[in-house]
Design a protein around this motif. Structure first.
Motif, PDB file in Angstrom:
ATOM      1  N   GLY A  35       0.814  -1.209   0.000  1.00 18.97           N
ATOM      2  CA  GLY A  35       0.000   0.000   0.000  1.00 18.97           C
ATOM      3  C   GLY A  35       0.846   1.256   0.000  1.00 18.97           C
ATOM      4  N   ALA A  36       2.010   1.183   0.630  1.00 23.01           N
ATOM      5  CA  ALA A  36       2.907   2.340   0.664  1.00 23.01           C
ATOM      6  C   ALA A  36       3.884   2.324  -0.505  1.00 23.01           C
ATOM      7  CB  ALA A  36       3.671   2.365   1.981  1.00 23.01           C
ATOM      8  N   CYS A  37       4.198   1.141  -1.002  1.00 19.85           N
ATOM      9  CA  CYS A  37       5.243   0.949  -2.021  1.00 19.85           C
ATOM     10  C   CYS A  37       4.990   1.808  -3.260  1.00 19.85           C
ATOM     11  CB  CYS A  37       5.286  -0.526  -2.419  1.00 19.85           C
ATOM     12  SG  CYS A  37       6.539  -0.910  -3.648  1.00 19.85           S
ATOM     13  N   ILE A  45      -3.843   5.210  -0.581  1.00 21.47           N
ATOM     14  CA  ILE A  45      -3.763   4.162   0.433  1.00 21.47           C
ATOM     15  C   ILE A  45      -2.937   4.630   1.637  1.00 21.47           C
ATOM     16  CG2 ILE A  45      -3.021   1.802   0.915  1.00 21.47           C
ATOM     17  CD1 ILE A  45      -3.534   1.185  -2.044  1.00 21.47           C
ATOM     18  N   ALA A  46      -1.783   5.235   1.362  1.00 25.12           N
ATOM     19  CA  ALA A  46      -0.892   5.555   2.485  1.00 25.12           C
ATOM     20  C   ALA A  46      -0.213   6.917   2.364  1.00 25.12           C
ATOM     21  CB  ALA A  46       0.170   4.464   2.605  1.00 25.12           C
ATOM     22  N   GLY A  47      -0.655   7.739   1.420  1.00 25.68           N
ATOM     23  CA  GLY A  47      -0.038   9.055   1.269  1.00 25.68           C
ATOM     24  C   GLY A  47       1.006   9.109   0.176  1.00 25.68           C
ATOM     25  N   GLY A  48       1.458   7.936  -0.282  1.00 29.84           N
ATOM     26  CA  GLY A  48       2.425   7.878  -1.373  1.00 29.84           C
ATOM     27  C   GLY A  48       3.680   8.657  -1.058  1.00 29.84           C
ATOM     28  N   GLY A  96      -2.964  12.096   4.230  1.00 33.35           N
ATOM     29  CA  GLY A  96      -2.186  10.859   4.205  1.00 33.35           C
ATOM     30  C   GLY A  96      -2.983   9.625   3.840  1.00 33.35           C
ATOM     31  N   GLY A  97      -4.016   9.790   3.019  1.00 30.61           N
ATOM     32  CA  GLY A  97      -4.737   8.627   2.527  1.00 30.61           C
ATOM     33  C   GLY A  97      -6.223   8.684   2.796  1.00 30.61           C
ATOM     34  N   ALA A  98      -6.988   7.906   1.992  1.00 34.31           N
ATOM     35  CA  ALA A  98      -8.441   7.927   2.056  1.00 34.31           C
ATOM     36  C   ALA A  98      -8.962   7.503   3.425  1.00 34.31           C
ATOM     37  CB  ALA A  98      -9.012   7.022   0.965  1.00 34.31           C
ATOM     38  N   GLU A  99      -8.278   6.526   4.049  1.00 40.01           N
ATOM     39  CA  GLU A  99      -8.840   5.976   5.293  1.00 40.01           C
ATOM     40  C   GLU A  99      -8.730   6.953   6.460  1.00 40.01           C
ATOM     41  OE1 GLU A  99      -6.808   2.330   5.890  1.00 40.01           O
ATOM     42  OE2 GLU A  99      -4.946   3.270   6.527  1.00 40.01           O
ATOM     43  N   GLN A 100      -8.004   8.052   6.281  1.00 41.36           N
ATOM     44  CA  GLN A 100      -7.996   9.092   7.312  1.00 41.36           C
ATOM     45  C   GLN A 100      -9.328   9.837   7.320  1.00 41.36           C
ATOM     46  OE1 GLN A 100      -5.374   9.110   9.301  1.00 41.36           O
ATOM     47  NE2 GLN A 100      -4.429   7.550   7.983  1.00 41.36           N
ATOM     48  N   VAL A 101     -10.078   9.710   6.229  1.00 38.71           N
ATOM     49  CA  VAL A 101     -11.300  10.492   6.074  1.00 38.71           C
ATOM     50  C   VAL A 101     -12.541   9.601   5.984  1.00 38.71           C
ATOM     51  CG1 VAL A 101     -12.376  12.302   4.678  1.00 38.71           C
ATOM     52  CG2 VAL A 101      -9.895  12.172   4.811  1.00 38.71           C
ATOM     53  N   LEU A 102     -12.404   8.449   5.327  1.00 37.52           N
ATOM     54  CA  LEU A 102     -13.553   7.572   5.097  1.00 37.52           C
ATOM     55  C   LEU A 102     -13.158   6.116   5.348  1.00 37.52           C
ATOM     56  CD1 LEU A 102     -14.708   9.023   1.644  1.00 37.52           C
ATOM     57  CD2 LEU A 102     -15.820   9.440   3.827  1.00 37.52           C
ATOM     58  N   LYS A 103     -14.160   5.272   5.515  1.00 37.20           N
ATOM     59  CA  LYS A 103     -13.893   3.840   5.619  1.00 37.20           C
ATOM     60  C   LYS A 103     -13.718   3.295   4.197  1.00 37.20           C
ATOM     61  CE  LYS A 103     -15.994  -0.516   6.838  1.00 37.20           C
ATOM     62  NZ  LYS A 103     -15.933  -0.933   5.433  1.00 37.20           N
ATOM     63  N   VAL A 104     -12.618   2.587   3.993  1.00 40.09           N
ATOM     64  CA  VAL A 104     -12.296   2.125   2.645  1.00 40.09           C
ATOM     65  C   VAL A 104     -12.701   0.658   2.490  1.00 40.09           C
ATOM     66  CG1 VAL A 104     -10.435   1.763   0.977  1.00 40.09           C
ATOM     67  CG2 VAL A 104     -10.400   3.770   2.469  1.00 40.09           C
ATOM     68  N   ASP A 105     -13.320   0.326   1.350  1.00 41.07           N
ATOM     69  CA  ASP A 105     -13.787  -1.042   1.112  1.00 41.07           C
ATOM     70  C   ASP A 105     -12.859  -1.843   0.211  1.00 41.07           C
ATOM     71  OD1 ASP A 105     -16.577  -0.965   2.383  1.00 41.07           O
ATOM     72  OD2 ASP A 105     -16.527   0.841   1.153  1.00 41.07           O
ATOM     73  N   LEU A 106     -12.027  -1.167  -0.573  1.00 42.22           N
ATOM     74  CA  LEU A 106     -11.110  -1.884  -1.454  1.00 42.22           C
ATOM     75  C   LEU A 106      -9.874  -1.030  -1.699  1.00 42.22           C
ATOM     76  CD1 LEU A 106     -10.579  -4.331  -3.406  1.00 42.22           C
ATOM     77  CD2 LEU A 106     -11.705  -2.982  -5.193  1.00 42.22           C
ATOM     78  N   TYR A 107      -8.706  -1.669  -1.554  1.00 39.45           N
ATOM     79  CA  TYR A 107      -7.439  -0.971  -1.788  1.00 39.45           C
ATOM     80  C   TYR A 107      -6.767  -1.563  -3.023  1.00 39.45           C
ATOM     81  CZ  TYR A 107      -7.875   0.328   3.179  1.00 39.45           C
ATOM     82  OH  TYR A 107      -8.308   0.802   4.390  1.00 39.45           O
ATOM     83  N   ASP A 162     -22.363   4.472  -7.058  1.00 41.34           N
ATOM     84  CA  ASP A 162     -22.328   3.418  -6.047  1.00 41.34           C
ATOM     85  C   ASP A 162     -20.968   3.371  -5.369  1.00 41.34           C
ATOM     86  OD1 ASP A 162     -24.871   2.498  -7.083  1.00 41.34           O
ATOM     87  OD2 ASP A 162     -23.720   1.688  -8.769  1.00 41.34           O
ATOM     88  N   VAL A 163     -19.967   3.812  -6.126  1.00 40.89           N
ATOM     89  CA  VAL A 163     -18.588   3.733  -5.640  1.00 40.89           C
ATOM     90  C   VAL A 163     -17.968   5.120  -5.660  1.00 40.89           C
ATOM     91  CG1 VAL A 163     -16.261   2.910  -6.211  1.00 40.89           C
ATOM     92  CG2 VAL A 163     -18.197   1.346  -6.366  1.00 40.89           C
ATOM     93  N   LEU A 164     -17.296   5.477  -4.580  1.00 38.39           N
ATOM     94  CA  LEU A 164     -16.434   6.654  -4.584  1.00 38.39           C
ATOM     95  C   LEU A 164     -15.018   6.142  -4.772  1.00 38.39           C
ATOM     96  CD1 LEU A 164     -15.782   9.634  -4.172  1.00 38.39           C
ATOM     97  CD2 LEU A 164     -15.862   9.271  -1.718  1.00 38.39           C
ATOM     98  N   LEU A 165     -14.460   6.401  -5.950  1.00 38.15           N
ATOM     99  CA  LEU A 165     -13.098   5.958  -6.224  1.00 38.15           C
ATOM    100  C   LEU A 165     -12.164   7.126  -5.966  1.00 38.15           C
ATOM    101  CD1 LEU A 165     -11.974   3.773  -9.230  1.00 38.15           C
ATOM    102  CD2 LEU A 165     -10.568   5.661  -8.433  1.00 38.15           C
ATOM    103  N   LEU A 166     -11.314   6.975  -4.955  1.00 43.30           N
ATOM    104  CA  LEU A 166     -10.451   8.075  -4.538  1.00 43.30           C
ATOM    105  C   LEU A 166      -9.024   7.866  -5.012  1.00 43.30           C
ATOM    106  CD1 LEU A 166     -11.342   9.014  -0.865  1.00 43.30           C
ATOM    107  CD2 LEU A 166     -11.180  10.554  -2.794  1.00 43.30           C
ATOM    108  N   THR A 167      -8.445   8.923  -5.569  1.00 39.62           N
ATOM    109  CA  THR A 167      -7.020   8.929  -5.861  1.00 39.62           C
ATOM    110  C   THR A 167      -6.400  10.113  -5.127  1.00 39.62           C
ATOM    111  OG1 THR A 167      -7.338  10.307  -7.806  1.00 39.62           O
ATOM    112  CG2 THR A 167      -7.352   7.938  -8.167  1.00 39.62           C
ATOM    113  N   GLY A 168      -5.103  10.016  -4.872  1.00 40.96           N
ATOM    114  CA  GLY A 168      -4.415  11.110  -4.190  1.00 40.96           C
ATOM    115  C   GLY A 168      -4.463  10.960  -2.683  1.00 40.96           C
ATOM    116  N   PRO A 169      -3.579  11.671  -1.982  1.00 44.71           N
ATOM    117  CA  PRO A 169      -3.406  11.482  -0.531  1.00 44.71           C
ATOM    118  C   PRO A 169      -4.451  12.211   0.315  1.00 44.71           C
ATOM    119  CG  PRO A 169      -1.865  13.140  -1.331  1.00 44.71           C
ATOM    120  CD  PRO A 169      -2.594  12.628  -2.542  1.00 44.71           C
ATOM    121  N   VAL A 170      -5.472  12.797  -0.302  1.00 45.04           N
ATOM    122  CA  VAL A 170      -6.462  13.667   0.332  1.00 45.04           C
ATOM    123  C   VAL A 170      -5.744  14.874   0.949  1.00 45.04           C
ATOM    124  CG1 VAL A 170      -8.423  13.907   1.880  1.00 45.04           C
ATOM    125  CG2 VAL A 170      -7.969  11.708   0.814  1.00 45.04           C
TER     126      VAL A 170
END
Lengths: 485, 256
Positions: free
Chosen positions: B69-71, B208-211, B221-232, B171-179
């Motif tokens: 996720g960080a790689c 996923i991890a801020g890249g 530093g990533g989507a999960e800091q803001v929302l619950k993520v269902d798929l990485y 149905d899906v919020l597809l997030l890119t970028g570190p937010v």
């Protein structure tokens, strides 16, 4: 006599060779020089109790760069953008750093908007209405906010608020180079990876006195042209899509991917990650790979030509593009436009020609211009450039110089300034760096081509119908992340 | 008209056969899931761990692990490896329903397959999945390789997947970028505007991890800091194949 120091692209200067002028003299000479040169970089860094303002201008006719600096202790500096609009965004940026305080300069990277119109400049009148778009847009694109002041369908003014992509990149460079700094260059604008990483590498090479082997320079130029090809082809497809002409849109969308795959053939990554490293390149183009690349390039040349030429023989496409979003040559000069947008206004302006570095010093590429300044012109210039790049890549791969892939990069010289320019597919990508007394990066400045060109989109929309915005926007296709950093 | 038809004929049918047929050939230099026969690591060697720009490598109970996720899949670790045993395999199948599933031993190879969405989600959305893409920082490369999936070469419309312009339709919020801090509000508003049931997919190492921007003050530093993520779906950026594979696996649409 002009006290400014002249130097060339990808050269470094020690601090004592960058003339330190008294503020009055500095601003007076900036005012004078900008009538015949253009601003490449205009940025500040803290130095003791004061701020040091460094200016780098390009004298394209002489193929030289000019630089000088001054120390400012007050919080106010003269606002020159009234006379030289090309300084507008630089001055807004300085205001953001708290150096230049002027109430009529909005910040460049604004916080999120919550429907607040006061930050914008409304057009008075009963029939005038505002249209707000963004930061989240309809398609798969980056965030930005557009505020239109319209009367009926006609746009009186467009203001673009950016900053949503701000990741704090320039500050993160300070104290480097370190394990992350190359990745910052690669990801500051992900569709311009090769150009920005090359500029970053050249800054380090200039600061360390590294000589890059010729083969590495040739492979960098290959990467840069493949990047241009992929993006230009993609843009032509997107422009076809916005004119409602789906055949070229579909074909070019696919062909763009195949150009990205050519980049992946060399470095494994479709966006050129890892291709350029300080000192040279990380991947070689061995003989079988070169043969494969040429083979695929021949097929792509034919497919691209067929797909794109459909545009010029379809009157509905031409009618949609001509006389839309027109900028004059004078406006392009005033705004300091770069890249295809400038060349579409008839300006012969191209880093590969005006300030060549690396391979472009040995193998020239003609500057493609057209002079109508409208959406058609910006579209057509891209096609001209695609053809020139295809020929260039073909010749380059057939005659690759031999030699090493990279040279070791030593320690950086302390208290030096280095500037590197690359002609990215959108135009000039400029990187400038000051080192500290211990040879670390003390201030790192990036100017993405979009920094110069966003204002042009605002100007191009004046008097247009609001429904022309998507097409105009696409004809510039500017970077949000490259601007916001 | 005739000319456009003729060109259509010569350009041909270009949609890939995947997943029914084999995936299209990737570059032999493609950097997929990293692997090393860590039994051959010299004692105490930390060269790869130290070379990683984003601390994606670490030792856990004496075993080298990589956080996919960080790689950044940047090969800095490969260059640093004194034994030249670290490689980036052609494995593009990497996706996980939970964050921990992306932290894997470096000495293991093969696909990382996400668990399918619940039966209820698949019943409701399995044949028509509408995606709202929000770019929240990052560099635009993830967006580009998501966009590619709508082109004729990939055509994810084949599977009922479509990008929509309004969160109300998604149905899906597809997030890119570190937010980025400046995008957090817009991300939350977009999510709030979506109707239930809704899913969040984080695409790329930034989301996923801020890249490369992990730890910066201007980003969350990533989507999960803001929302619950269902798929990485990891990668920098993930190859379009990785994104397609991850979504299709989650929808249980790939039969092996």
């Amino acid at each position: 006599m002009n006290p400014w120091q002249d130097f060339t692209n990808a050269e470094s200067l020690s601090q004592e060779h960058v003339p330190l002028l008294r503020p009055d003299d500095f601003f007076a000479s900036v005012d004078k020089l900008l009538t015949s040169t253009r601003a490449v970089a205009y940025f500040a860094r803290p130095l003791g109790d004061s701020q040091e303002l460094t200016a780098v201008f390009a004298d394209d006719a002489a193929n030289r760069l000019l630089t000088a600096r001054t120390l400012v202790t007050e919080t106010q500096i003269p606002q020159l953008s009234d006379r030289h609009p090309q300084l507008h965004r630089y001055e807004r940026e300085l205001a953001e750093y708290g150096l230049l305080s002027a109430p009529n300069l909005p910040r460049l990277r604004r916080p999120p908007l919550v429907g607040d119109s006061e930050e914008f400049h409304p057009v008075p009148g009963e029939d005038v209405h505002e249209v707000a778009v963004g930061p989240v847009h309809a398609g798969v694109i980056e965030p930005g906010h557009f505020r239109f002041q319209c009367r009926g369908e006609t746009v009186y003014r467009l203001e673009i608020a950016l900053g949503y992509q701000h990741r704090g990149l320039e500050a993160a460079w300070e104290g480097g180079p370190n394990a992350r700094t190359r990745h910052y260059a690669e990801t500051l604008a992900g569709d311009t990876t090769i150009a920005h990483t090359s500029a970053y590498a050249r800054v380090l090479e200039a600061l360390s006195g590294t000589r890059v082997p010729l083969r590495a320079e040739a492979l960098r130029a290959l990467g840069l042209e493949l990047e241009r090809l992929a993006n230009h082809v993609g843009d032509l497809g997107a422009l076809a899509s916005d004119t409602g002409y789906l055949p070229t849109a579909s074909f070019c969308g696919r062909i763009r991917g195949d150009f990205l795959n050519l980049t992946a053939l060399v470095c494994g990554n479709r966006f050129g990650r890892g291709w350029v490293i300080p000192g040279g390149v990380a991947f070689d183009l061995d003989k079988p790979r070169a043969a494969e690349l040429l083979k695929r390039l021949d097929v792509l040349t034919k497919e691209t030509t067929d797909a794109v030429n459909l545009l010029w023989s379809t009157s509905s496409v031409l009618a949609r593009m001509e006389h839309i979003g027109t900028l004059t040559r004078e406006q392009a000069l005033t705004l300091g436009l770069v890249g295809p947008a400038a060349r579409a206004c008839g300006l012969v302006r191209d880093v590969r020609f005006d300030q060549p570095v690396g391979m472009y010093r040995f193998q020239q590429i003609p500057v493609s211009t057209y002079d109508t300044g409208d959406v058609f012109s910006r579209t057509y210039v891209r096609w001209l450039e695609i053809q020139k790049s295809l020929t260039f890549v073909h010749d380059l791969v057939k005659n690759l110089p031999s030699g090493a892939l990279s040279a070791p990069v030593g320690a950086l010289k302390p208290n030096h300034l280095a500037v590197a320019l690359e002609e990215a597919w959108r135009g000039e990508a400029a990187h400038a760096a000051w080192t500290s007394s211990d040879g670390k990066l003390a201030r790192y400045k990036v100017i993405d081509p979009s920094f110069h060109n966003w204002t042009a989109l605002e100007w191009a929309l004046k008097g247009q119908e609001i429904s022309d915005f998507p097409l105009c926007n696409k004809s510039f296709n500017l970077s949000y992340c490259g601007h916001d950093l | 008209m005739l000319r456009s038809l003729l060109t259509r004929l010569t350009q041909g049918h270009r949609t890939i056969g995947y997943p029914r047929q084999a995936p299209p050939a990737l570059s032999d230099r493609y950097q997929g899931r990293p692997y090393a026969d860590t039994s051959r690591c010299p004692n105490g060697c930390q060269a790869c761990v130290q070379a990683c720009p984003v601390n994606a490598l670490h030792t856990n109970n004496g075993q080298l692990e990589v956080d996919l996720g960080a790689c950044l899949f940047c090969t800095d670790c490969q260059t640093a490896c004194p034994e030249k045993i670290l490689e980036f395999t052609p494995e593009f199948r990497m996706a996980s329903r939970d964050r921990k599933g992306l932290v894997v031993p470096l000495a293991e190879k093969g696909a990382i397959t996400p668990e399918a969405f619940s039966r209820e989600i698949r019943r409701l959305l399995g044949r028509s999945l509408k995606i709202r893409v929000v770019s929240a920082g990052g560099c635009g490369a993830c967006e580009a390789d998501v966009n590619v999936l709508s082109t004729i070469g990939w055509d994810w419309g084949r599977f009922g997947i479509q990008v929509v312009a309004s969160p109300r339709h998604a149905d899906v919020l597809l997030l890119t970028g570190p937010v980025t801090n400046n995008m957090e509000l817009a991300v939350q508003k977009t999510y709030a505007a979506m109707a239930e049931p809704k899913l969040v997919v984080a695409v790329g190492s930034c989301a996923i991890a801020g890249g490369p921007f992990a730890g910066h003050q201007s980003v969350r530093g990533g989507a999960e800091q803001v929302l619950k993520v269902d798929l990485y779906i990891p990668g920098c950026p993930p190859h379009p194949l990785s994104i397609l594979e991850g979504l299709l696996q989650s929808l249980n649409k790939i039969k092996h």
